[in-house]
Design a protein around this motif. Structure first.
Motif, mmCIF file in Angstrom:
data_model
loop_
_atom_site.group_PDB
_atom_site.id
_atom_site.type_symbol
_atom_site.label_atom_id
_atom_site.label_comp_id
_atom_site.label_asym_id
_atom_site.label_seq_id
_atom_site.Cartn_x
_atom_site.Cartn_y
_atom_site.Cartn_z
ATOM 1 N N ALA A 178 52.040 38.633 14.685
ATOM 2 C CA ALA A 178 51.787 37.246 14.294
ATOM 3 C C ALA A 178 50.601 37.164 13.344
ATOM 4 O O ALA A 178 49.574 37.829 13.535
ATOM 5 C CB ALA A 178 51.527 36.397 15.533
ATOM 6 N N LEU A 179 50.750 36.311 12.313
ATOM 7 C CA LEU A 179 49.681 36.059 11.346
ATOM 8 C C LEU A 179 49.416 34.551 11.363
ATOM 9 O O LEU A 179 49.961 33.797 10.557
ATOM 10 C CB LEU A 179 50.109 36.519 9.946
ATOM 11 C CG LEU A 179 50.658 37.945 9.830
ATOM 12 C CD1 LEU A 179 51.081 38.239 8.404
ATOM 13 C CD2 LEU A 179 49.635 38.964 10.305
ATOM 14 N N PRO A 180 48.589 34.088 12.291
ATOM 15 C CA PRO A 180 48.462 32.643 12.513
ATOM 16 C C PRO A 180 47.736 31.911 11.386
ATOM 17 O O PRO A 180 46.600 32.242 11.059
ATOM 18 C CB PRO A 180 47.678 32.561 13.828
ATOM 19 C CG PRO A 180 46.936 33.855 13.909
ATOM 20 C CD PRO A 180 47.785 34.880 13.236
ATOM 21 N N GLN A 237 39.462 31.319 7.521
ATOM 22 C CA GLN A 237 38.149 31.824 7.927
ATOM 23 C C GLN A 237 37.924 31.583 9.417
ATOM 24 O O GLN A 237 38.420 30.609 9.989
ATOM 25 C CB GLN A 237 37.041 31.122 7.125
ATOM 26 C CG GLN A 237 37.130 31.306 5.627
ATOM 27 C CD GLN A 237 36.643 32.659 5.189
ATOM 28 O OE1 GLN A 237 35.564 33.107 5.579
ATOM 29 N NE2 GLN A 237 37.429 33.337 4.356
ATOM 30 N N GLU A 238 37.162 32.488 10.015
ATOM 31 C CA GLU A 238 36.862 32.350 11.447
ATOM 32 C C GLU A 238 35.542 33.049 11.733
ATOM 33 O O GLU A 238 35.211 34.058 11.102
ATOM 34 C CB GLU A 238 37.987 32.974 12.275
ATOM 35 C CG GLU A 238 37.847 32.731 13.769
ATOM 36 C CD GLU A 238 39.053 33.267 14.536
ATOM 37 O OE1 GLU A 238 39.061 34.468 14.845
ATOM 38 O OE2 GLU A 238 39.970 32.495 14.805
ATOM 39 N N LYS A 239 34.802 32.504 12.674
ATOM 40 C CA LYS A 239 33.542 33.140 13.048
ATOM 41 C C LYS A 239 33.815 34.413 13.842
ATOM 42 O O LYS A 239 34.624 34.414 14.767
ATOM 43 C CB LYS A 239 32.673 32.191 13.868
ATOM 44 C CG LYS A 239 31.957 31.148 13.031
ATOM 45 C CD LYS A 239 30.960 30.366 13.864
ATOM 46 C CE LYS A 239 30.208 29.369 12.988
ATOM 47 N NZ LYS A 239 29.202 28.606 13.780
ATOM 48 N N ASP A 240 33.102 35.453 13.479
ATOM 49 C CA ASP A 240 33.231 36.714 14.196
ATOM 50 C C ASP A 240 32.190 36.764 15.310
ATOM 51 O O ASP A 240 31.426 35.808 15.526
ATOM 52 C CB ASP A 240 33.049 37.889 13.215
ATOM 53 C CG ASP A 240 33.730 39.155 13.701
ATOM 54 O OD1 ASP A 240 34.186 39.179 14.856
ATOM 55 O OD2 ASP A 240 33.805 40.123 12.930
ATOM 56 N N THR A 241 32.134 37.885 16.007
ATOM 57 C CA THR A 241 31.193 38.023 17.132
ATOM 58 C C THR A 241 29.739 37.965 16.682
ATOM 59 O O THR A 241 28.854 37.699 17.501
ATOM 60 C CB THR A 241 31.448 39.350 17.864
ATOM 61 O OG1 THR A 241 31.427 40.426 16.904
ATOM 62 C CG2 THR A 241 32.796 39.325 18.558
ATOM 63 N N ASP A 242 29.482 38.226 15.388
ATOM 64 C CA ASP A 242 28.111 38.134 14.887
ATOM 65 C C ASP A 242 27.741 36.720 14.461
ATOM 66 O O ASP A 242 26.645 36.482 13.949
ATOM 67 C CB ASP A 242 27.907 39.085 13.704
ATOM 68 C CG ASP A 242 28.876 38.820 12.563
ATOM 69 O OD1 ASP A 242 29.646 37.849 12.648
ATOM 70 O OD2 ASP A 242 28.861 39.599 11.596
ATOM 71 N N PRO A 247 37.057 36.230 6.745
ATOM 72 C CA PRO A 247 38.510 36.080 6.853
ATOM 73 C C PRO A 247 38.998 36.476 8.243
ATOM 74 O O PRO A 247 38.558 37.484 8.803
ATOM 75 C CB PRO A 247 39.037 37.033 5.779
ATOM 76 C CG PRO A 247 37.953 37.090 4.761
ATOM 77 C CD PRO A 247 36.674 37.015 5.552
ATOM 78 N N MET A 248 39.904 35.684 8.790
ATOM 79 C CA MET A 248 40.368 35.924 10.153
ATOM 80 C C MET A 248 40.921 37.333 10.314
ATOM 81 O O MET A 248 40.722 37.970 11.362
ATOM 82 C CB MET A 248 41.430 34.889 10.515
ATOM 83 C CG MET A 248 41.892 34.968 11.966
ATOM 84 S SD MET A 248 43.134 33.709 12.323
ATOM 85 C CE MET A 248 43.333 33.923 14.089
#
Length: 468
Positions: A178-180, A237-242, A247-248
């Protein structure tokens, strides 16, 4: 032994059942022939003395068919109908997918979904996907397992071993991913895409590649629309763990950082199989026209390369070309390049002209840096002091020593050797002077003593004279 047979009536081993689970865990739908070619490629070169291809296939796939039957009895897979070639298709159950995740060391959400209508209509699309994966991997047989086989079988296996390598191993691939465009990885929103195959093989120079297969049955416009979904996904775009937005897709897969300002999306490979009525060549060209806004680069004449900032590198080939040449051969057409100039996969998904330009620029920068360093070194050498006595250039240590503003070294105009000699001469001169002064002092003391003695004697003589 009786208990083992009762549990696994087909007599399969743990390794064979693990092979079936692993292959189906990646491909989701497969025939025993495809499972065997991926898991035990050496078996393709056995049973050559059998009279017909059908009897040879029956023999070489027997072990994996038995393992699949045992897994079916355990409720881990089901029969999914037959292909158009009348081969039985195997499909994992939910329990089987979970068991395969353990064997593949993957999280459940990394396993991907099941293809739609997997066991219907001959499973033609999943079969093409599977053949694409096999053609990319190009599994090599273990020659040690072919000892005692006919010479022509060993020779054929040796040729396969000597042929150019494929890309990655079975675990490098995932299907139905899946590529949401909205939602989550686990629960993608309506309108999201699903990649037929995702390949991650950084050790082979392919850190991330999305693959789509087409049997030439689907209209080109429908294939092109899937790239609209790809672009929406790549731009998400999505926030990462940092805590930083990126980009997601970069939150799930590793890829080299973008170089400079150019932010190129991951490449997508289209594999066309001439299974339907549409021409594979026409499909390629039609999809290229329809997806032009997604892949077309901008020409930089002064630099001599195209920039693909914000674009998707789209590459096309046919399953026949891929089988014939493999990923290292001239089988791939990069949209936007000469249609008749087929390239190896690495070149097709890359940007060799830009790479060459950047390499030249880096080399020029290194040469400029080296030139500046040489000029600075020459200027420094020109400022390097020379000894006023012997004319030798100061060493770095001596130069630093005389450069101190506090407690500067003595004889700053002299080199270390001459300074040592000068200091020694000074010390000797001081010692000689001290000796001379000491000698003068002693002489003065002796002279004073003599004078005092003479005065005393003279005094005494005067006293004695008056007494008489």
């Amino acid at each position: 032994m009786a208990g083992k047979r009762k549990t696994n009536e087909a007599g399969s081993t743990n390794d064979l059942r693990a092979d079936v689970l692993s292959v189906l865990g990646v491909l989701k739908v497969a025939t025993a022939d495809q499972i065997q070619r991926l898991a035990s490629p050496h078996l393709s070169y056995r049973h050559t003395l059998k009279k017909t291809p059908a009897t040879r296939k029956e023999a070489r796939t027997a072990s994996h068919r038995g393992a699949a039957n045992d897994l079916r009895r355990h409720g881990l897979l089901v029969d999914g109908g037959r292909t158009r070639g009348n081969e039985e298709v195997r499909i994992l159950t939910a329990a089987g997918l979970a068991a395969a995740a353990i064997d593949l060391d993957r999280e459940p959400e990394e396993m991907g979904g099941m293809p739609k209508s997997a066991g219907r209509s001959g499973a033609s699309h999943p079969m093409t996907v599977n053949e694409t994966v096999i053609a990319l991997i190009r599994p090599k047989p273990d020659l040690d397992l072919l000892v005692g086989q006919p010479a022509e079988a060993v020779a054929a296996a040796q040729a396969a071993v000597d042929a150019p390598d494929g890309i990655g191993t079975l675990t490098s691939y995932a299907t139905e991913v899946a590529l949401p465009v909205k939602g989550t990885w686990k629960n993608p929103a309506i309108g999201s895409a699903r990649a037929d195959v995702v390949l991650t093989a950084p050790e082979a120079g392919v850190p991330l590649l999305f693959i789509e297969a087409d049997n030439c049955t689907e209209e080109a416009v429908l294939i092109a629309r899937k790239f609209d979904k790809y672009m929406r996904f790549f731009r998400r775009q999505e926030k990462d763990t940092d805590g930083k937005e990126k980009p997601m897709w970069r939150t799930r897969w590793s890829a080299p950082p973008w170089e400079g300002y150019e932010r190129v999306h991951p490449p997508v490979l289209l594999v066309f199989h001439q299974g339907g009525k549409r021409s594979a060549k026409n499909q390629m060209e039609r999809v290229a026209d329809l997806t032009r806004p997604h892949w077309q680069g901008r020409w930089y004449k002064g630099q001599g390369y195209h920039s693909y900032d914000g674009r998707i590198p789209i590459v096309a080939t046919t399953l026949d070309l891929l089988r014939e040449h493999g990923p290292a051969g001239p089988a791939f057409w990069r949209y936007g390049r000469d249609r008749d100039r087929l390239e190896p996969l690495h070149d097709a998904i890359g940007n060799p002209r830009r790479d060459a330009y950047l390499a030249r620029r880096r080399q020029a920068a290194r040469e400029e840096e080296r030139r500046r360093e040489e000029e600075q070194a020459a200027a420094r050498e020109a400022r390097r002091p020379t000894c006023a006595d012997c004319g030798a250039k100061f060493t770095d240590e001596r130069w630093r020593a005389v450069g101190y503003t506090r407690n500067p070294e003595s004889h700053q105009h002299l080199c270390e050797d001459c300074q040592s000699r000068a200091v020694a001469a000074e010390q000797q001169a001081k010692a000689d002077e001290r000796e001379r002064q000491e000698q003068l002092r002693r002489q003065a003391e002796e002279s004073a003593a003599r004078e005092a003695a003479e005065a005393e004697a003279k005094k005494n003589r005067g006293l004695f004279g008056r007494r008489r």
